[in-house]
Design a protein around this motif. Structure first.
Motif, PDB file in Angstrom:
ATOM      1  N   CYS B 510     -30.426 -19.990 -17.067  1.00  0.00           N
ATOM      2  CA  CYS B 510     -29.598 -21.306 -16.369  1.00  0.00           C
ATOM      3  C   CYS B 510     -30.292 -22.643 -16.795  1.00  0.00           C
ATOM      4  O   CYS B 510     -31.233 -23.036 -16.794  1.00  0.00           O
ATOM      5  CB  CYS B 510     -29.568 -21.277 -14.825  1.00  0.00           C
ATOM      6  SG  CYS B 510     -28.822 -22.992 -14.198  1.00  0.00           S
ATOM      7  N   VAL B 512     -29.370 -25.689 -16.131  1.00  0.00           N
ATOM      8  CA  VAL B 512     -29.646 -26.697 -15.352  1.00  0.00           C
ATOM      9  C   VAL B 512     -30.454 -26.222 -14.118  1.00  0.00           C
ATOM     10  O   VAL B 512     -30.531 -27.022 -12.998  1.00  0.00           O
ATOM     11  CB  VAL B 512     -28.458 -27.296 -14.890  1.00  0.00           C
ATOM     12  CG1 VAL B 512     -27.797 -28.388 -15.934  1.00  0.00           C
ATOM     13  CG2 VAL B 512     -27.297 -26.409 -14.503  1.00  0.00           C
ATOM     14  N   CYS B 561     -24.415 -27.021 -11.220  1.00  0.00           N
ATOM     15  CA  CYS B 561     -23.908 -25.823 -11.827  1.00  0.00           C
ATOM     16  C   CYS B 561     -22.868 -26.285 -12.697  1.00  0.00           C
ATOM     17  O   CYS B 561     -21.759 -26.799 -12.387  1.00  0.00           O
ATOM     18  CB  CYS B 561     -23.519 -24.736 -10.909  1.00  0.00           C
ATOM     19  SG  CYS B 561     -22.573 -23.318 -11.626  1.00  0.00           S
ATOM     20  N   VAL B 562     -22.919 -26.004 -14.153  1.00  0.00           N
ATOM     21  CA  VAL B 562     -21.846 -26.452 -15.249  1.00  0.00           C
ATOM     22  C   VAL B 562     -20.886 -24.990 -15.087  1.00  0.00           C
ATOM     23  O   VAL B 562     -20.147 -24.936 -16.131  1.00  0.00           O
ATOM     24  CB  VAL B 562     -22.436 -26.811 -16.427  1.00  0.00           C
ATOM     25  CG1 VAL B 562     -23.073 -28.242 -16.248  1.00  0.00           C
ATOM     26  CG2 VAL B 562     -23.147 -25.922 -17.198  1.00  0.00           C
ATOM     27  N   HIS B 563     -21.146 -24.152 -14.492  1.00  0.00           N
ATOM     28  CA  HIS B 563     -20.056 -22.823 -14.517  1.00  0.00           C
ATOM     29  C   HIS B 563     -19.908 -22.270 -15.954  1.00  0.00           C
ATOM     30  O   HIS B 563     -19.185 -22.064 -16.497  1.00  0.00           O
ATOM     31  CB  HIS B 563     -18.731 -23.223 -13.934  1.00  0.00           C
ATOM     32  CG  HIS B 563     -18.881 -23.635 -12.440  1.00  0.00           C
ATOM     33  ND1 HIS B 563     -18.871 -22.928 -11.371  1.00  0.00           N
ATOM     34  CD2 HIS B 563     -19.495 -24.814 -11.975  1.00  0.00           C
ATOM     35  CE1 HIS B 563     -19.072 -23.495 -10.376  1.00  0.00           C
ATOM     36  NE2 HIS B 563     -19.200 -24.599 -10.575  1.00  0.00           N
ATOM     37  N   CYS B 564     -21.125 -22.148 -16.538  1.00  0.00           N
ATOM     38  CA  CYS B 564     -21.361 -21.753 -18.014  1.00  0.00           C
ATOM     39  C   CYS B 564     -21.293 -20.220 -18.081  1.00  0.00           C
ATOM     40  O   CYS B 564     -20.798 -19.754 -19.188  1.00  0.00           O
ATOM     41  CB  CYS B 564     -22.359 -22.230 -18.629  1.00  0.00           C
ATOM     42  SG  CYS B 564     -24.023 -21.494 -18.077  1.00  0.00           S
ATOM     43  N   GLY B 565     -21.486 -19.708 -16.844  1.00  0.00           N
ATOM     44  CA  GLY B 565     -21.338 -18.232 -16.620  1.00  0.00           C
ATOM     45  C   GLY B 565     -22.606 -17.402 -17.435  1.00  0.00           C
ATOM     46  O   GLY B 565     -22.567 -16.294 -17.420  1.00  0.00           O
ATOM     47  N   CYS B 567     -25.527 -16.903 -16.281  1.00  0.00           N
ATOM     48  CA  CYS B 567     -26.185 -16.165 -15.239  1.00  0.00           C
ATOM     49  C   CYS B 567     -25.642 -14.791 -15.322  1.00  0.00           C
ATOM     50  O   CYS B 567     -26.269 -13.886 -15.218  1.00  0.00           O
ATOM     51  CB  CYS B 567     -26.388 -16.870 -13.903  1.00  0.00           C
ATOM     52  SG  CYS B 567     -24.682 -17.350 -13.300  1.00  0.00           S
TER      53      CYS B 567
HETATM   54  S1  SF4 Z   1     -23.124 -20.633 -14.201  1.00  0.00           S
HETATM   55 FE1  SF4 Z   1     -24.950 -19.662 -13.654  1.00  0.00          FE
HETATM   56  S2  SF4 Z   1     -26.184 -20.193 -15.456  1.00  0.00           S
HETATM   57 FE2  SF4 Z   1     -24.423 -21.506 -15.467  1.00  0.00          FE
HETATM   58  S3  SF4 Z   1     -25.147 -23.339 -14.583  1.00  0.00           S
HETATM   59 FE3  SF4 Z   1     -24.454 -22.438 -13.032  1.00  0.00          FE
HETATM   60  S4  SF4 Z   1     -25.794 -21.011 -12.234  1.00  0.00           S
HETATM   61 FE4  SF4 Z   1     -26.518 -22.019 -13.822  1.00  0.00          FE
END
Ligand code: SF4
Ligand SMILES: Cc1cc2nc3c(=O)[nH]c(=O)nc-3n(C[C@H](O)[C@H](O)[C@H](O)COP(=O)(O)OP(=O)(O)OC[C@H]3O[C@@H](n4cnc5c(N)ncnc54)[C@H](O)[C@@H]3O)c2cc1C
Ligand SMILES: Cc1ncc(C[n+]2csc(CCOP(=O)(O)OP(=O)(O)O)c2C)c(N)n1
Ligand code: SF4
Ligand code: SF4
Ligand SMILES: [Mg+2]
Lengths: 351, 605
Positions: B510, B512, B561-565, B567
């Motif tokens: 992750c 962030v 969370c930047v919702h980068c996926g 994780c």
């Molecule tokens: S999507 Fe997952 S990896 Fe990406 S910033 Fe959010 S929690 Fe972290």
């Protein structure tokens, strides 16, 4: 879309160390290992340890052999130097590099296959020479990169993914290192960073060869039921015998920290490693005691972890070979290569 | 802490900061993705469902979504949510066939709507398709309320207003123009209507009663009345030196309008310093670009007259300090006369209900405001509802729209003999976005681009006529960049504890530091010991069930969370998944489930 790299976006309140670097600055490129591989957690622990020790990345050399584990130096400290050697040959490359430039921090990353089969002889000699480096064995009990054959660390009775059992006895790197006179021996688990990070820090600060054997489950080929190197099995059988805390240089040792059954060992750079035995009477500065304790635990089916042994006042290869104080790379050409006349005189001694 | 209940729509809704911040809960990230795909018509229609006036709001919305936008926490500047809305409106195709159509067979219920502002229009928009017959009574000769008479055409062109208002009126709404309601009693006595909605706004500009006010009256104007007069061409010019008193939205429109009809030296005068200004930062920027000067810490003390006509205003120059209760108190340092030809007062609006009799069962409070229920929008008289600025004082268009939606639900329930208090529930859909081993149906990469800057018509050109729209809108390139800045906050990280093998891969990857596997504890204490301390207590912690191997829990700090996926990409067991959250918003006559089916068909058509 799949990501090709970890995005640059950072936590806005990320801490910086005295070099002005954040933990993210100690990362490497994005891992290409299987998702969930224990090796990636060890990489993350290395990132954290180097950041917290405030080591300049360009003064680090990362060395490895062949294997999934040996690929991991690409995933941390992108600004460090690196050498990815042929299979099992990392110890001699490290020995040579360290001979030429003793001013760097050496980190070797290897696997149980790389170190205990093809590279076993190499490993023994690096231990024997007490080369000043941290040598991590990312131990998953299999050759991960070549699709999961049992390695030399596979326990008797452990099962492969398809069900066949291993019959040959394992080589235990901890017992091996202790018997070869290693000056620092630790054992950890990729799934326990709280223990692993201080072990890495202590190993990096140790003067001499620090061997860290880290159980690092292979999610793809060795994380099933019946495996003795799975996440579940390791969690069920790990026994911490000694708690380790690493106290950096300049950190005041308070009365509380020094009290009780805590033992402190001063490192050559002024930092301190402290232990608190979890197993009653365990003394990590007693090689024979450590050896027999670990052997007993093993017989009981347990995996003893922690800083298992540390030699006080360890002397590395440069000390007993009596080499020049300065790194060879820092010497002038005249000093390094004093000419034919001096060579003749030197050779006269042996005539 | 207890495991988070993610089956309640509120949890994931709150993660979509913009949508949570929007009074009408516009599904921002979804409409931005539609723009990114070039599906402007779909994006427009999706907007229209919740905010009814995408073209109007894409230019004028107060945009509470933008300060709420996650991007502000990750870097400085929010996604240009509002201006992207305008892109959808500007580039959309014909939507006639997609608009709701009223049934030919009416349901026999008649609704009176007083005032033709956005609140009443929204009520009509929601009720007409259900078979209601809506009649609007408007005192002026045009529709739109303050959107038309007060928001200047250089910010909001008449064609945009006409087009979007006509989409509603063309459903067969009967509008009685030039028809002020001066007695609610007599309207009710007609017995023609099953329910009445009061959407009359806050029509009275505040006065400034200091010496010289009466004597200088010819050159002292009330901001909102003055803007209305300019709109109706009753006022065509103003003196060269103009002072605007107050520094809110109205002041901004007054100063910029002055600049276009004769004002040369235009100053906006504020009692306090910049941090306390009511106008939005972007409005101030636009005014200053037009060389409007802003005077801070000037407290008006009198109008200065010579030979009976206004020549200036005197101000006390003040300094503000907080007293022991934290209240700001002023200290006078000096005084100063600022010369002027005209003064425009823009210090606020009040409500006024002289036309509502006080003995017809509608209670009024101490401030002469009708008592209106916060949930049902009903007054103390059954069947009489209030919304928009008329309900609790001046707000903005998007709040008027949301009030309209809620009032429409109440009116429908009222007319159908249902409880007003039992509101239809919000619903949700959650659908995995996994397309393959490492691929998602959305653009998961983080784009570090800076916010696109709006291009403006140059100064000379824009002052040629009052109607020249200043903002040009985003061009294709700006749009392409801006859409990628959105972090897709509706693509939720959805966790399944039984699958987790506690390998730490998600935590390590992750970017962030949102994630932690740890022992459970109290919220306060846990916030401190996560991978990164969770200092923003406005943002929730997600708490999982106990993990199978160690009985620890997975904690996610939603803050950054930047919702980068990543994780979910690095999770070997798919314990993390990226799933699209769709908030199902209830509207009058449409429980959430039919709503969702309909939304899906609009989008795919
Ligand atoms: S999507 Fe997952 S990896 Fe990406 S910033 Fe959010 S929690 Fe972290
Ligand atoms: C100068 C100015 C600029 C603004 N700029 C913005 C902006 O950029 N963005 C934004 O979101 N909001 C803005 N607002 C606020 C916004 O215009 C209002 O909040 C919004 O229009 C309120 O809608 P409404 O339907 O409640 O009432 P209104 O828009 O006020 O409409 C009320 C209507 O009722 C009519 N009416 C009143 N009394 C009677 C009666 N007795 N009989 C018949 N008809 C009657 C009025 O003539 C009017 O047409 C601005 C306001 C002002 C004053
Ligand atoms: C000289 C040579 N022999 C054999 C191989 C094939 N080979 C590649 S990796 C590997 C074993 C790696 O095992 P390990 O060190 O445990 O790494 P892991 O992938 O498990 O992390 C072998 C035998 C090789 N690359 N080179
Ligand atoms: S980043 Fe996009 S989805 Fe997230 S709050 Fe901002 S506009 Fe909304
Ligand atoms: S990556 Fe998946 S399995 Fe591993 S710790 Fe995270 S959620 Fe659990
Ligand atoms: Mg291996």
């Amino acid at each position: 879309m799949a990501q090709t790299g970890k995005p640059s976006v950072r936590h806005p309140s990320l801490k910086v160390n005295k070099l002005g670097l954040t933990q993210r600055d100690y990362e490497g490129s994005m891992s290409t290992l299987c998702a969930g591989c224990g090796h990636d957690s060890i990489t993350a622990s290395l990132v954290q340890a180097f950041f917290e020790l405030e080591i300049e990345p360009h003064k680090v050399a990362k060395l490895s052999g062949i294997g999934c584990s040996s690929k991991t130096p690409a995933y941390f400290l992108k600004e460090a130097h690196g050498f990815n050697s042929v299979h099992g040959r990392m110890p001699s490359i490290a020995t040579g590099a360290n001979a030429a430039n003793r001013g760097m921090t050496y980190i070797g990353v290897s696997g149980d296959g790389d170190s205990l089969s093809i590279g076993l002889g190499q490993l023994c000699h690096a231990i024997r020479r007490n080369v000043d480096m941290l040598y991590i064995i990312e131990n998953n009990g299999v050759y991960g990169l070549t699709k999961g054959q049992f390695s030399a660390s596979a326990d008797v009775g452990t099962k492969a993914k398809k069900g066949e059992e291993n019959r040959m006895g394992p080589i235990d790197p901890v017992a091996l290192a202790l018997s070869l006179g290693a000056s620092f021996v630790g054992k950890g688990f990729s799934g326990d960073k709280q223990q692993l990070v201080p072990l890495i820090k202590a190993g990096l600060s140790h003067k001499g060869f620090a061997l860290l054997d880290v159980i690092s489950p292979c999610v793809t080929f060795n994380d099933h039921q019946g495996s003795t190197k799975s996440y579940q099995y390791t969690r069920d059988h790990v026994q911490e015998v000694v708690e380790t805390d690493f106290v950096p240089v300049l950190h005041e040792i308070t009365a509380e920290q020094a009290s009780g059954d805590v033992t402190s060992v001063a490192m050559h750079d002024g930092s301190v490693v402290k232990f608190r035995p979890v197993a009653e009477g365990y003394d990590p500065t007693d090689r024979d005691g450590a050896y027999s304790h670990i052997a007993t635990r093993q017989a009981a089916g347990e995996v003893a972890t922690g800083l298992l042994y540390i030699e006080k006042g360890s002397q590395d290869v440069h000390s007993f070979e009596n080499t020049v104080e300065e790194s060879l790379v820092d010497l002038d050409f005249e000093e390094l290569c004093p000419g034919n006349q001096i060579l003749q005189e030197l050779q006269k001694q042996w005539r | 802490m207890k495991p988070t209940d993610v089956s309640r729509p509120e949890y994931y809704h709150k993660v979509v900061d913009c949508q949570w911040g929007c009074p009408a809960h516009t599904p921002v990230p979804e409409y931005i993705r539609l723009i990114a795909q070039g599906r402007f018509t779909e994006s427009y229609m999706l907007n229209r469902e919740s905010n009814v006036f995408p073209g109007i709001l894409g230019r004028t919305c107060d945009r509470p979504c933008e300060p709420a936008c996650r991007r502000v926490r990750v870097e400085d500047e929010p996604v240009a949510i509002c201006r992207l809305k305008r892109v959808a409106a500007d580039l959309r195709g014909d939507v006639g066939h997609l608009l709701p159509s009223p049934p030919t067979e009416k349901n026999g219920k008649k609704i009176a709507l007083i005032g033709a502002g956005p609140a009443s229009l929204t009520v009509a928009n929601d009720l007409m398709p259900l078979g209601y017959e809506c009649e609007i009574f408007e005192q002026l000769s045009r529709s739109g309320g303050l959107m038309r008479t007060n928001i200047p055409a250089f910010r909001l062109p008449a064609e945009v207003l006409d087009e979007e208002i006509d989409m509603i009126l063309d459903m067969g709404v009967q509008v009685h123009y030039d028809h002020p309601i001066d007695s609610l009693q007599s309207l009710l006595d007609q017995d023609r209507f099953d329910a009445v909605f009061v959407g009359t706004g806050a029509p009275k500009g505040k006065e400034l009663n200091i010496p010289g006010r009466e004597e200088g009256d010819a050159n002292i104007h009330i901001g909102i009345e003055w803007l209305e007069s300019v709109h109706f061409d009753h006022i065509k010019e103003i003196g060269e030196k103009v002072l605007i008193i107050g520094v809110g939205n109205t002041a901004m429109d007054c100063c910029r309008t002055s600049k276009r009809i004769g004002g040369v030296d235009v100053k906006v005068v504020a009692r306090k310093g910049r941090p306390y200004f009511k106008a939005s930062a972007w409005e101030l920027e636009d005014a200053e670009e037009e060389q409007v000067e802003i005077l801070e810490n000037h407290s008006p003390s009198r109008f200065v007259l010579e030979n009976g006509s206004l020549v200036g205003m005197e101000f006390e120059l003040v300094e503000w300090e907080a007293d022991e209760n934290g209240r700001l108190v002023s200290k006078v340092l000096d005084s100063k006369i600022v010369p002027c030809d005209d003064v425009i007062l823009a210090i606020g609006q009040d409500n006024a209900f002289p036309w509502i009799e006080r003995d017809i069962g509608i209670d009024f409070n101490d401030w002469e405001m009708p008592v209106v229920d916060k949930t049902t929008f009903q007054t103390t008289r059954d069947g009489v509802f209030v919304g928009g600025d008329a309900a609790w004082g001046p707000e903005n268009i998007i709040w008027a729209v949301e009030h309209g939606h809620q009032a429409a639900i109440s009116i429908d329930n009222y007319c159908q003999g249902q409880s007003l208090v039992n509101r239809p529930a919000y619903g949700m859909n959650l659908v995995s976005q996994k397309m393959g081993l490492h691929s998602w149906s959305y653009g998961s990469e983080y784009d570090a681009s800076q916010r696109a800057k709006m291009n403006h018509v140059d100064l000379v050109e824009r002052f040629k006529a009052l109607e020249v729209e200043v903002e040009l809108g985003f061009d294709a390139e700006q749009t392409a960049i801006e859409v990628e800045r959105c972090l897709n906050c509706d693509i939720q990280t959805s966790f399944s504890a039984p699958l987790c093998i506690e390998c730490d891969a998600c935590i390590d990857v992750c970017p962030v530091y949102c994630l932690t596997i740890t022992d459970n504890g109290s919220e306060e204490e846990m916030r401190d010991r996560l991978t990164a301390p969770a200092e923003n207590t406005d943002q929730d912690l997600y708490i999982s069930e106990e993990l199978p191997q160690t009985a620890r829990i997975m904690v996610k700090d939603e803050d950054l969370c930047v919702h980068c996926g990543l994780c979910a990409e690095r999770c070997p067991t798919a314990a993390w998944d990226m799933a699209k959250f769709d908030l199902l918003i209830p509207y009058a006559g449409k429980p959430t489930w039919t709503e969702s089916a309909e939304a899906a068909s609009t989008i795919s058509s």
